[in-house]
Design a protein around this motif. Structure first.
Motif, PDB file in Angstrom:
ATOM      1  N   LEU A   3      -8.557   8.964 -49.111  1.00 52.44           N
ATOM      2  CA  LEU A   3      -9.514   8.977 -48.012  1.00 52.44           C
ATOM      3  C   LEU A   3      -8.842   9.234 -46.679  1.00 52.44           C
ATOM      4  O   LEU A   3      -9.318   9.993 -45.860  1.00 52.44           O
ATOM      5  N   LEU A  52     -12.964  12.613 -55.487  1.00 52.25           N
ATOM      6  CA  LEU A  52     -12.622  11.245 -55.837  1.00 52.25           C
ATOM      7  C   LEU A  52     -11.132  11.055 -56.050  1.00 52.25           C
ATOM      8  O   LEU A  52     -10.626   9.936 -55.956  1.00 52.25           O
ATOM      9  N   THR A  61     -20.595   7.594 -59.377  1.00 55.21           N
ATOM     10  CA  THR A  61     -19.174   7.807 -59.424  1.00 55.21           C
ATOM     11  C   THR A  61     -18.651   7.924 -58.007  1.00 55.21           C
ATOM     12  O   THR A  61     -17.611   7.382 -57.675  1.00 55.21           O
ATOM     13  N   ALA A  62     -19.462   8.612 -57.198  1.00 54.70           N
ATOM     14  CA  ALA A  62     -19.025   8.782 -55.822  1.00 54.70           C
ATOM     15  C   ALA A  62     -18.843   7.417 -55.172  1.00 54.70           C
ATOM     16  O   ALA A  62     -17.800   7.105 -54.613  1.00 54.70           O
ATOM     17  N   ALA A  63     -19.895   6.579 -55.330  1.00 56.42           N
ATOM     18  CA  ALA A  63     -19.817   5.271 -54.708  1.00 56.42           C
ATOM     19  C   ALA A  63     -18.656   4.486 -55.309  1.00 56.42           C
ATOM     20  O   ALA A  63     -17.948   3.764 -54.625  1.00 56.42           O
ATOM     21  N   ARG A  70     -17.059   9.459 -46.784  1.00 60.14           N
ATOM     22  CA  ARG A  70     -17.336  10.763 -47.381  1.00 60.14           C
ATOM     23  C   ARG A  70     -18.709  10.799 -48.042  1.00 60.14           C
ATOM     24  O   ARG A  70     -19.411  11.804 -48.005  1.00 60.14           O
ATOM     25  N   HIS A 113     -15.788   5.466 -56.570  1.00 55.71           N
ATOM     26  CA  HIS A 113     -14.395   5.820 -56.367  1.00 55.71           C
ATOM     27  C   HIS A 113     -14.015   6.154 -54.942  1.00 55.71           C
ATOM     28  O   HIS A 113     -12.859   6.405 -54.661  1.00 55.71           O
ATOM     29  N   ASP A 114     -14.999   6.215 -54.083  1.00 53.67           N
ATOM     30  CA  ASP A 114     -14.682   6.638 -52.726  1.00 53.67           C
ATOM     31  C   ASP A 114     -13.668   5.673 -52.114  1.00 53.67           C
ATOM     32  O   ASP A 114     -13.442   4.582 -52.606  1.00 53.67           O
ATOM     33  N   ASP A 115     -13.088   6.147 -51.040  1.00 54.35           N
ATOM     34  CA  ASP A 115     -12.155   5.316 -50.271  1.00 54.35           C
ATOM     35  C   ASP A 115     -10.777   5.199 -50.904  1.00 54.35           C
ATOM     36  O   ASP A 115      -9.987   4.359 -50.489  1.00 54.35           O
TER      37      ASP A 115
END
Lengths: 415, 638, 110, 229
Positions: free
Chosen positions: B637, B633, D6-8, B114, D10-12
């Motif tokens: 995913l 967040l 934050t994106a990095a 994403r 919490h992603d996945d």
């Protein structure tokens, strides 16, 4: 120059390089060439350049030849040999790391030596020329003589000229390609560039440029350098330092330039003070004479110029707002340091930052609408009825075409 | 080319599959689709930047031309540089990062799918933001380097520079986000057995590039932030009256700007390092040395920035140090050239279109490299900097190098991306016209520069000895227009009309060639276990890799229970059929990207004194961004 | 995180984190260094000394290091993180020093 | 900037555990890469501050008195006692942060018999997250106080080079602290709604790494900006 650009003919490129480099040294066809030995500075630079070109050419030939040979010899052919599976070779890797390193050492040593030589402080006794960059013109001051002039700089041959470089606004860069390297004019900083023109250089004229992008008219920020004999320089400097007294040019055609100034004062005008040396217009090489076209939409009747009255012109100069920016030594009303100092304006060969020849024809149009003559010019539009981008409308309080002719006559009398 | 997979591939290539609607593209998180989006968008901006160049060259065709005004010209050359660097070459490389890295390392996607979509959308919106003003003659006009104090309010009071400052800030966020993503992907998503020293060279060079981005973009972010503060909030970072030193901008800019050069060139080096071995039927010569030289170039790249500033008067000591560092960087670059030639040596060279571009890169980059060494000597540079000699130099590096590498990459990977070949004869026309046009355009600039013609001038006077060179350069540019038109035609047409390509049309060595073309959404039905640098040659042409170390991954490290030996996958399934969990499509990255750009747009209104409007838009955009981020967040995913 | 829970378990124990007591000790050391720094600031004789600035920089570097090693547990963590952090840190530090030389805030004497 | 942190981070999601090459979590690698990048960001800011140190034409100055043309006297503007206090606050918040992480790691372990309040407290991630966030907020209040006081004493971002560089450097840091406080508050909220357990170690860990990094940057700023003259 051959138009042949096929890869197998890559060495042709190289021959072209060599030929052009040689021909460039000639100088007449390429009047701004950097391959010169006119000063100590560009001699040092050109020696270094010769070394760089030598090694560069060898590397170029070796690499391109190896490449062409490889792709020719190992092209896939029916029945040709199969590829040999080689993955690497330590000895080779060391060789082609070490050999370039060695070449670089041979370049690096003279480089560092030349850096320290050319950046040492200027020798004592150098002629100091204070250069101030402005959007988009050059101011030159000679503190030794008390001279302030613009866009044209005179230096005597054989004496070191030390240019002290400053800027009033944005960054500029001072460059006379034929004389040596460039140096930037940095806000809130003083830079230096010095060189000594060779004694045997003779009296000559050279182009100078601004080479740091400085806004709308960056391309139009040019100047001229005149290398002259020491006595000529003294004469020029003494006169430039004097206050401005209008000099009449009786019965001269409107487009006359300063050609006559080199002669001793004419016997017909014994009352006039002696004029100093000015680089003779007749001797100006073609490449220093600007050929910028005048915008078609800017109209002015040149016939008016014949009737220009310098005395009325002086009045208009005071009333027309000119003194808001321009200084003329000897005229206590005109003292502003904003625009170019016009004290001996008529002794200059160009106007508008080296953009136009300094003659009546161009000067009238320049006064009428400088912004149309030069993009972004900061000089106000003077001609009544001309469109002004700042007012976003026609100029109402300005000078008529006839008044402009008077101002032209006044300015052109400031020899 | 006749393989059992052909019918399936043909059907796929004709678009007879589901999920092709516009919404599927807007919500995609598939690295291949994002790569495709990058490719199309960047090619579009490449054409825009090229069009700007055509206008520039037309204006300079003859002395004292009045084709465009000074102001327009200044906007054109600023946008040409900005567009080509930030909107064309970097994203073209990003297209390959996206498309290829997961395929080359045997992964099903990037580490953060994403975030990847987010990077693309920020790039697209930022590109529009910075390009659109040119239609209103309000484009940035301070040069791509934006030297202060020219770019401060005092000397650039219009909104032009605002678009530039904010636009680059936006684009920087895109590059940084992508770089964190690819660093993580390359470190952590490699197939079992693919040690660092078994990674394909393109992945390696991309890996180096990501570190350059991560370390080079912060200084420009800060320099731009200072300028933004100066322009919008009256700070004094570049204010003359406050005693500011404009060299601060130059240093911060070039601390970024020089690594940026390697950001532009190293991916192209990687691409040709894939092409050359394939068409020489030989492994890359000196793989280890190629890796180390790439790392050296990247590392030394941080210590040479001030060679862009030899004319500013830094003093003899600083000039000498930066000069020596710069010369040093020539060594690993030269090593790469020699290794490429050695890769072809004693091979069986097939002159396909990608191979021609790769060979041309070596030939032309060498010229750019040599002129680069010429600038590295400060006294000589004083006669060269800010002249057309430098223009010639970096166009040989970027157009001769980067763009050639990218064209090599496009023609090499087009079959993989679309399932169809580009037309070979159109490709040849493109190559030769481009090659001739490129040399005709840029070689004469060496001469005009050394003969005194300075850069960034919208006009020049007659009789200066530059007329012939400028005329040649302009005609060369027109030739490039023809070449590019052929390429565009070929690129568009071959998507539906090109010859069908199988899994491995070229005889490639790396994992991307083991799966169908175009790759299925899941990439690898079964994750392969890699035992050497050239897994597919191990399988299909073991004689080529006989001399290379092979070993199975330590059993302890094969933690993916599904890993199997390297094999060819010819069947095409859906992820659902195979039970492979795929990330959900989502529009949230676009929402976050969009609201972030809105947030930046708000600042533009400060110029008109519309404080309330500006704050409303900025805070509104910021709030929407934070909300979007939370929603993103907290959503799973896959 | 890995697919195999046993491996996940293993990696977790490969780098045991320090205990709460260590954290408290570290906090005490950090506090002491800070107090010393501020105290030195108020002693004119020390401030006048040419060693004042270097000593303060060393003390602050020590604090920096302690936090990174213990609180960010770089001391105990995977080698990769050390590389990811120290590489950029070195380049960042070198850039600062180079810039200060270039702007004559630090002088080279020959 | 913090947007993509934050994106990095919490992603996945938290659901699937994929194979990774190193056995480490993607998010942790990304946060370290991000911290590396932040080093360069703050290096640029700090270098700028130091480059312009002592080059302001008019006051107020950080460590010396300044008298302007009108005879107005400006005292040295930096307030060392107040900033020392705020520095201490930020240091303590770092301590609370490690304790919060530890709490998440050990909260599932059975309490030994007769455990004292400290042993019990050590298992309360909510307590420590709350303390960390609060101390971060207190630090921000100190900064708000400092900024307001400076403006009242005649120093704004526009006044001189010192004002521009000082406010930008410390403001950038303050923005990082603000993002951190928001991040920690989010964690606290998650902890209160569903409880953080050992399986959540990673999301606390990456927040902690960010928080400590913001702290070490302040350590550098405190010395270079406030103490060195």
């Amino acid at each position: 120059m051959s138009m042949l650009r096929l890869r197998p003919a890559a060495p042709a490129l190289l021959i072209a390089v060599a030929l052009l480099t040689l021909s460039a040294c000639g100088g007449t066809e390429y009047p701004n060439s950097t391959f010169n030995h006119t000063t100590d500075l560009n001699t040092a630079i050109d020696d270094l350049w010769g070394r760089l070109l030598f090694w560069g050419t060898i590397v170029f030939v070796v690499v391109e030849a190896a490449l062409v040979y490889t792709i020719f010899r190992f092209r896939k052919r029916p029945g040709g040999p199969a590829a040999k599976q080689i993955h690497g070779n330590v000895a080779l890797e060391i060789t082609w790391t070490a050999v370039p390193a060695l070449i670089l050492v041979l370049i690096a040593i003279p480089t560092v030596k030349t850096i320290f030589e050319t950046q040492a402080p200027a020798p004592a006794g150098a002629l100091v020329v204070e250069v101030t960059g402005n959007q988009w013109w050059w101011e030159f001051k000679y503190p030794e003589y008390g001279i302030t002039t613009a866009n044209e700089v005179y230096i005597p041959v054989g004496r070191t000229a030390n240019f002290v470089l400053r800027t009033k606004d944005v960054l500029h860069s001072f460059w006379i390609p034929q004389m040596g390297g460039k140096r930037d004019l940095i806000t809130n900083k003083t830079n230096n560039l010095w060189f000594t023109p060779n004694v045997d250089l003779g009296t000559n004229a050279w182009n100078g440029f601004c080479v740091e992008y400085c806004g709308a008219s960056h391309a139009n920020m040019k100047f001229r350098l005149f290398t002259v004999q020491p006595d000529e320089f003294e004469s020029w400097a003494q006169h430039q330092a004097s206050v401005a007294v209008p000099h009449r040019t009786p019965a001269a055609p409107a487009t006359v330039t300063t050609a006559s100034n080199r002669q001793p004062p004419a016997p017909t005008a014994p009352a006039e003070p002696t004029l100093g040396y000015v680089f003779p217009a007749a001797d100006l090489p073609d490449h220093v004479i600007p050929k910028t076209p005048v915008p078609a939409r800017l109209t002015y009747d040149d016939a008016l110029l014949a009737n220009g009255d310098p005395v009325a012109g002086q009045q208009s100069f005071m009333m027309g707002g000119c003194i808001g920016c321009h200084a003329i030594n000897g005229n206590p009303m005109a003292m502003s340091p904003i625009g170019p100092n016009l004290t001996h304006f008529a002794s200059r060969h160009t106007l508008g930052g080296g953009l136009f020849p300094n003659d009546d024809h161009h000067l009238a149009r320049w006064i009428k609408n400088a912004k149309a003559m030069k993009p972004g010019a900061l000089m106000n539009t003077i001609g009544i009825g001309e469109y002004d981008p700042i007012l976003k409308g026609p100029v109402t309080a300005g000078l008529t075409d006839a008044q402009i002719a008077d101002v032209v006559a006044y300015l052109r009398s400031l020899k | 080319m006749a393989s059992i997979a052909a019918p399936t591939t043909a059907a796929y290539a004709s678009g007879e599959n589901e999920n092709t609607g516009i919404w599927s593209w807007i919500t995609t998180v598939d690295h291949k689709r994002i790569g495709t989006l990058y490719l199309w968008t960047a090619l579009f901006f490449f054409l825009v930047g090229g069009f700007e160049a055509v206008l520039i060259r037309t204006q300079l065709m003859r002395p004292n031309m009045g084709f465009v005004s000074a102001e327009t010209y200044n906007q054109l050359f600023t946008m040409h540089g900005t567009t080509m660097v930030f909107l064309a070459i970097m994203p073209l490389s990003a297209a390959f990062f996206n498309y290829l890295i997961p395929l080359q390392i045997g992964a099903r996607d990037v580490a953060f799918p994403r975030l990847n979509a987010f990077s693309y959308w920020v790039y697209l919106l930022g590109g529009i933001f910075i390009t659109l003003p040119i239609l209103f003659k309000l484009a940035p006009n301070g040069g791509w380097f934006g030297y202060a104090p020219l770019t401060t309010n005092r000397f650039s009071p219009g909104p032009n520079i605002d678009f530039w400052v904010l636009g680059l800030q936006i684009l920087g966020i895109s590059s940084l986000a992508a770089a964190f993503n690819f660093i993580t992907t390359i470190i952590n998503m490699r197939a079992p057995g693919m040690s660092l020293m078994r990674m394909p060279m393109f992945t390696w060079m991309s890996f180096v590039v990501q570190f350059l981005v991560v370390l080079a973009f912060p200084p420009i972010t800060i320099a731009l932030f200072f300028l933004l503060m100066d322009r919008f909030f009256g700070t004094t970072f570049y204010a003359i009256a406050a005693g500011a030193d404009p060299l601060l901008w130059q240093h911060l800019f070039w601390v970024f700007g020089h690594p940026e050069v390697y950001i532009l060139i190293l991916p192209a080096f990687g691409l040709v390092s894939e092409v050359l071995p394939t068409f020489s039927k030989k492994p890359l010569f000196g793989y280890n040395v190629m890796v180390y030289s790439g790392i050296m170039i990247g590392f030394l790249g941080f210590g040479v920035w001030a060679h862009h500033m030899f004319a500013v008067g830094m003093g003899a000591v600083a000039d000498s140090i930066f000069s020596l560092m710069t010369m040093l960087i020539g060594i690993p670059t030269g090593v790469k050239i020699f290794n490429w030639i050695a890769t072809m040596w004693s091979g069986e060279i097939r002159f396909t279109v990608p191979m021609k571009f790769a060979i041309a890169l070596i030939a032309l980059f060498t010229i750019g490299g040599i002129s680069g060494v010429m600038h590295s000597s400060p006294p000589a540079d004083l006669q060269q900097t800010d002249t057309y000699f430098v223009v010639a130099h970096f166009h040989y590096v970027l157009f001769g190098g980067s763009i050639r590498g990218i064209f090599a990459g496009i023609s090499f990977y087009y079959p993989k991306m679309t399932g169809r070949h580009l037309d070979e004869s159109l490709g040849n026309w493109h190559f030769w016209l481009n090659f001739i046009g490129m040399n005709l355009t840029f070689f004469p600039m060496h001469f005009s520069g050394l003969l005194g013609m300075s850069r960034r001038i919208y006009t020049y006077d007659a009789g200066q000895g530059w007329d012939l060179f400028n005329m040649m350069a302009t005609w060369g540019t027109y030739l490039l227009v023809v070449a590019t038109a052929i390429f565009v035609w070929n690129f568009v047409r071959s998507r539906t009309r090109g010859a069908i390509a199988g899994n491995d049309p070229w005889g490639g060595a790396t994992l991307e060639w083991s799966i169908p073309s175009p790759p299925p959404e899941y990439n690898f039905a079964q994750i392969p276990e890699v035992t050497s640098r050239y897994p597919l040659w191990d399988l299909k042409a073991p004689e080529k890799t006989a001399g290379i170390d092979h070993s199975h991954a330590d059993a302890m490290t094969i933690t993916d229970a599904h890993a199997v030996p390297v094999h060819e996958e010819t069947e095409r399934h859906t992820a659902k059929e195979l039970g492979i969990p795929m990330p959900y499509p989502t529009v949230k990255p676009l929402v976050v990207a969009f609201s972030m750009v809105v947030m930046f747009c708000g600042l533009l209104f400060l110029r008109n004194g519309m404080f309330a409007v500006a704050m409303t838009i900025t805070i509104g955009g910021g709030a929407a961004m934070v909300a979007g981020l939370y929603s993103w967040l907290t959503a799973p995913l896959e | 995180m890995t697919g195999d829970p046993s491996v996940a378990h293993d990696t977790k124990h490969a780098h045991a984190h320090p205990s709460g007591a260590t954290y408290l000790k570290v906090a005490a050391i950090l506090t002491i260094i800070t107090v010393v720094e501020v105290w030195a600031y108020y002693i004119p004789a020390l401030v006048a000394s040419p060693l004042f600035n270097p000593s303060l920089i060393i003390l602050s570097a020590a604090k920096f290091l302690i936090v990174v090693l213990f609180y960010m547990h770089l001391k105990y963590d995977h080698k990769l993180f050390k590389v990811l952090f120290t590489g950029p840190l070195i380049i960042a530090g070198a850039t600062i020093v180079a810039l200060l030389f270039l702007f004559h805030q630090l002088k080279i004497s020959f | 900037m913090s947007a993509h942190t934050t994106a990095a981070g919490h992603d996945d999601g938290h659901v699937h555990h994929h194979y990774t090459t190193t056995g480490l979590d993607n998010r942790k690698i990304a946060i370290w890469a991000f911290i590396g990048s932040e080093c360069m960001l703050f290096a640029s800011l700090i270098a700028t501050y130091l480059i312009y140190k002592g080059r302001s034409i008019v006051g107020p100055f950080p460590h010396t008195e300044y008298v302007n043309e009108a005879g107005q006297i400006f005292k040295p503007i930096l307030d060392i006692p107040v900033t020392s206090a705020s520095t201490f606050v930020l240091l303590m918040s770092s301590l609370f942060m490690v304790l919060a992480l530890q709490a998440v790691q050990i909260k599932h372990l059975p309490l030994p018999d007769g455990a004292g309040w400290w042993t019990r407290a050590q298992r309360s991630s909510q307590l420590w997250l709350f303390m960390t966030a609060s101390f971060g907020a207190i630090f921000l209040m100190f900064q708000a106080y400092e900024f307001t006081a400076f403006v009242h004493e005649g120093l704004t971002v526009k006044t001189n080079l010192f004002g521009s560089t000082f406010f930008t450097l410390t403001g950038f840091h303050g923005a990082h602290v603000t993002a951190g406080v928001l991040w920690l508050t989010s964690l606290l909220w998650i902890d209160r709604t569903r409880g953080l357990g050992p399986q959540d170690e990673l999301i606390v860990d990456i927040a902690a790494l960010y928080w400590h990094f913001v702290d070490v940057i302040w350590i550098v700023i405190f010395t270079l900006v406030y103490l060195i003259q």
